[in-house]
Design a protein around this motif. Structure first.
Motif, PDB file in Angstrom:
ATOM      1  N   LYS A 142       5.605   4.542   5.137  1.00 26.63           N
ATOM      2  CA  LYS A 142       5.120   3.982   6.313  1.00 26.63           C
ATOM      3  C   LYS A 142       4.021   4.882   6.624  1.00 26.63           C
ATOM      4  N   GLY A 143       2.767   4.094   6.859  1.00 23.18           N
ATOM      5  CA  GLY A 143       1.479   5.137   7.426  1.00 23.18           C
ATOM      6  C   GLY A 143       1.183   4.539   8.794  1.00 23.18           C
ATOM      7  N   ALA A 144       0.163   4.850   9.137  1.00 23.68           N
ATOM      8  CA  ALA A 144      -0.441   4.610  10.519  1.00 23.68           C
ATOM      9  C   ALA A 144      -0.658   2.864  10.451  1.00 23.68           C
ATOM     10  N   GLU A 145      -0.427   2.230  11.747  1.00 26.98           N
ATOM     11  CA  GLU A 145      -0.557   0.730  11.740  1.00 26.98           C
ATOM     12  C   GLU A 145       0.631  -0.041  11.192  1.00 26.98           C
ATOM     13  N   GLY A 146       1.678   0.746  10.790  1.00 30.62           N
ATOM     14  CA  GLY A 146       2.851   0.154  10.361  1.00 30.62           C
ATOM     15  C   GLY A 146       2.629  -0.388   8.719  1.00 30.62           C
ATOM     16  N   LEU A 147       1.546   0.226   8.045  1.00 31.67           N
ATOM     17  CA  LEU A 147       1.320  -0.266   6.673  1.00 31.67           C
ATOM     18  C   LEU A 147       2.190   0.482   5.947  1.00 31.67           C
ATOM     19  N   ASP A 148       2.448  -0.089   4.760  1.00 33.41           N
ATOM     20  CA  ASP A 148       2.984   0.482   3.429  1.00 33.41           C
ATOM     21  C   ASP A 148       1.974   1.104   2.618  1.00 33.41           C
ATOM     22  N   ILE A 149       1.982   2.434   2.573  1.00 25.97           N
ATOM     23  CA  ILE A 149       0.992   3.103   2.017  1.00 25.97           C
ATOM     24  C   ILE A 149       1.496   4.085   0.800  1.00 25.97           C
ATOM     25  N   ALA A 150       0.505   4.660   0.002  1.00 27.52           N
ATOM     26  CA  ALA A 150       1.199   5.508  -1.355  1.00 27.52           C
ATOM     27  C   ALA A 150      -0.327   5.956  -1.639  1.00 27.52           C
ATOM     28  N   PHE A 151      -0.305   7.352  -1.803  1.00 25.74           N
ATOM     29  CA  PHE A 151      -1.525   8.130  -2.337  1.00 25.74           C
ATOM     30  C   PHE A 151      -1.400   8.127  -3.771  1.00 25.74           C
ATOM     31  N   LEU A 152      -2.794   8.264  -4.412  1.00 26.30           N
ATOM     32  CA  LEU A 152      -2.872   8.463  -5.922  1.00 26.30           C
ATOM     33  C   LEU A 152      -3.254   9.901  -6.218  1.00 26.30           C
ATOM     34  N   HIS A 153      -3.172  10.708  -6.987  1.00 22.16           N
ATOM     35  CA  HIS A 153      -3.320  12.082  -7.197  1.00 22.16           C
ATOM     36  C   HIS A 153      -4.959  12.232  -7.600  1.00 22.16           C
ATOM     37  N   PRO A 154      -6.011  13.074  -6.836  1.00 17.95           N
ATOM     38  CA  PRO A 154      -7.295  13.123  -7.220  1.00 17.95           C
ATOM     39  C   PRO A 154      -7.602  13.603  -8.566  1.00 17.95           C
ATOM     40  N   LYS A 155      -6.612  14.156  -9.273  1.00 18.47           N
ATOM     41  CA  LYS A 155      -7.049  14.538 -10.611  1.00 18.47           C
ATOM     42  C   LYS A 155      -6.933  13.505 -11.735  1.00 18.47           C
ATOM     43  N   SER A 156      -6.127  12.288 -11.187  1.00 17.66           N
ATOM     44  CA  SER A 156      -6.410  10.916 -11.990  1.00 17.66           C
ATOM     45  C   SER A 156      -7.524  10.028 -11.565  1.00 17.66           C
ATOM     46  N   THR A 157      -8.159  10.452 -10.414  1.00 21.66           N
ATOM     47  CA  THR A 157      -9.192   9.753  -9.730  1.00 21.66           C
ATOM     48  C   THR A 157     -10.573  10.194  -9.828  1.00 21.66           C
ATOM     49  N   HIS A 158     -10.805  11.228 -10.562  1.00 22.84           N
ATOM     50  CA  HIS A 158     -12.219  11.929 -10.671  1.00 22.84           C
ATOM     51  C   HIS A 158     -12.325  12.167  -9.258  1.00 22.84           C
ATOM     52  N   GLY A 159     -11.552  12.910  -8.502  1.00 19.15           N
ATOM     53  CA  GLY A 159     -11.922  13.780  -7.146  1.00 19.15           C
ATOM     54  C   GLY A 159     -11.896  13.125  -6.062  1.00 19.15           C
ATOM     55  N   ILE A 160     -11.364  11.798  -6.041  1.00 12.83           N
ATOM     56  CA  ILE A 160     -11.038  11.439  -4.511  1.00 12.83           C
ATOM     57  C   ILE A 160      -9.536  11.071  -4.362  1.00 12.83           C
ATOM     58  N   LEU A 161      -9.187  11.355  -3.050  1.00  8.18           N
ATOM     59  CA  LEU A 161      -7.748  10.930  -2.716  1.00  8.18           C
ATOM     60  C   LEU A 161      -7.865   9.403  -2.391  1.00  8.18           C
ATOM     61  N   LEU A 162      -7.043   8.683  -3.187  1.00  8.09           N
ATOM     62  CA  LEU A 162      -7.234   7.267  -2.978  1.00  8.09           C
ATOM     63  C   LEU A 162      -5.893   7.043  -2.477  1.00  8.09           C
ATOM     64  N   GLU A 163      -5.862   5.896  -1.287  1.00  7.75           N
ATOM     65  CA  GLU A 163      -4.511   5.326  -0.883  1.00  7.75           C
ATOM     66  C   GLU A 163      -4.499   3.911  -1.337  1.00  7.75           C
ATOM     67  N   LEU A 164      -3.242   3.479  -1.540  1.00  9.76           N
ATOM     68  CA  LEU A 164      -3.275   2.146  -1.456  1.00  9.76           C
ATOM     69  C   LEU A 164      -2.681   1.654  -0.430  1.00  9.76           C
ATOM     70  N   CYS A 165      -2.886   0.429   0.441  1.00  8.46           N
ATOM     71  CA  CYS A 165      -2.043  -0.070   1.632  1.00  8.46           C
ATOM     72  C   CYS A 165      -1.810  -1.240   1.280  1.00  8.46           C
ATOM     73  N   GLU A 166      -0.734  -1.617   1.997  1.00  7.52           N
ATOM     74  CA  GLU A 166      -0.212  -3.185   2.172  1.00  7.52           C
ATOM     75  C   GLU A 166       0.186  -3.382   3.527  1.00  7.52           C
ATOM     76  N   ASP A 167       0.032  -4.622   3.923  1.00  8.51           N
ATOM     77  CA  ASP A 167       0.320  -4.909   5.194  1.00  8.51           C
ATOM     78  C   ASP A 167       1.513  -5.923   5.151  1.00  8.51           C
ATOM     79  N   ASN A 168       2.775  -5.560   5.201  1.00 10.96           N
ATOM     80  CA  ASN A 168       3.841  -6.303   4.994  1.00 10.96           C
ATOM     81  C   ASN A 168       4.603  -6.871   6.522  1.00 10.96           C
ATOM     82  N   GLN A 169       3.603  -6.600   7.709  1.00 12.68           N
ATOM     83  CA  GLN A 169       4.382  -6.678   8.976  1.00 12.68           C
ATOM     84  C   GLN A 169       4.449  -8.164   9.173  1.00 12.68           C
ATOM     85  N   ASN A 170       3.688  -9.023   8.536  1.00  9.83           N
ATOM     86  CA  ASN A 170       3.659 -10.340   8.984  1.00  9.83           C
ATOM     87  C   ASN A 170       4.292 -11.415   7.726  1.00  9.83           C
ATOM     88  N   LYS A 171       4.995 -10.559   7.117  1.00  9.39           N
ATOM     89  CA  LYS A 171       5.592 -11.593   6.045  1.00  9.39           C
ATOM     90  C   LYS A 171       7.074 -11.785   6.117  1.00  9.39           C
TER      91      LYS A 171
END
Ligand code: ZN
Length: 137
Positions: free
Chosen positions: A108-137
């Protein structure tokens, strides 16, 4: 992958109190929410720009991830967050493609989103977050 839009850009700042007026007064975008995410040791302030948001991050603990980031690199862009659906499926798919995950399961991240981070060593240097809003489902 089923990416829909840039959910937010996370920006590390030393002080919300000092950074918020730039967005509100100079850029004319009201802050619509301030939220503390205890697990991440941050206080966050949110601004909407179309379907995307700006998330300012202020550390509540020098040993937290944002505290350490600012100490090493100063204020600036910390991560990019992409909106997805079926986040667990996306993580499993990425892992099967040898992408290094920081979070194998969403949390759980801010705003109640489900979040997960990918490692910057796989993304050419950026910290990438995926988020999904499951609150209204
Ligand atoms: Zn974020």
């Amino acid at each position: 992958m089923n990416l829909s839009h840039i959910e937010h850009i996370g920006i590390a700042v030393k002080s919300l109190q000092e950074a918020i007026p730039f967005w509100e007064e100079k850029l004319g975008i009201p802050c619509y929410k301030i939220e503390e995410v205890e697990e991440q040791k941050v206080r966050t302030a949110f601004f909407k720009i179309g379907a995307s948001k700006i998330e300012l991050l202020e550390s509540t603990d020098p040993e937290g991830p944002i505290g350490k980031f600012i100490e090493k690199r100063g204020e600036g862009i910390h991560h990019l967050a992409l909106a997805v659906s079926n986040i667990q499926e996306q993580l499993d798919e990425l892992e099967s493609k040898d992408v290094v995950l920081i979070d194998k399961k969403p949390r759980k991240g801010a705003e109640g989103l489900d979040i997960a981070f990918l490692h910057p060593k796989s993304t050419h240097g950026i910290l990438l977050e995926l988020c999904e809003d499951n609150q209204n489902k």
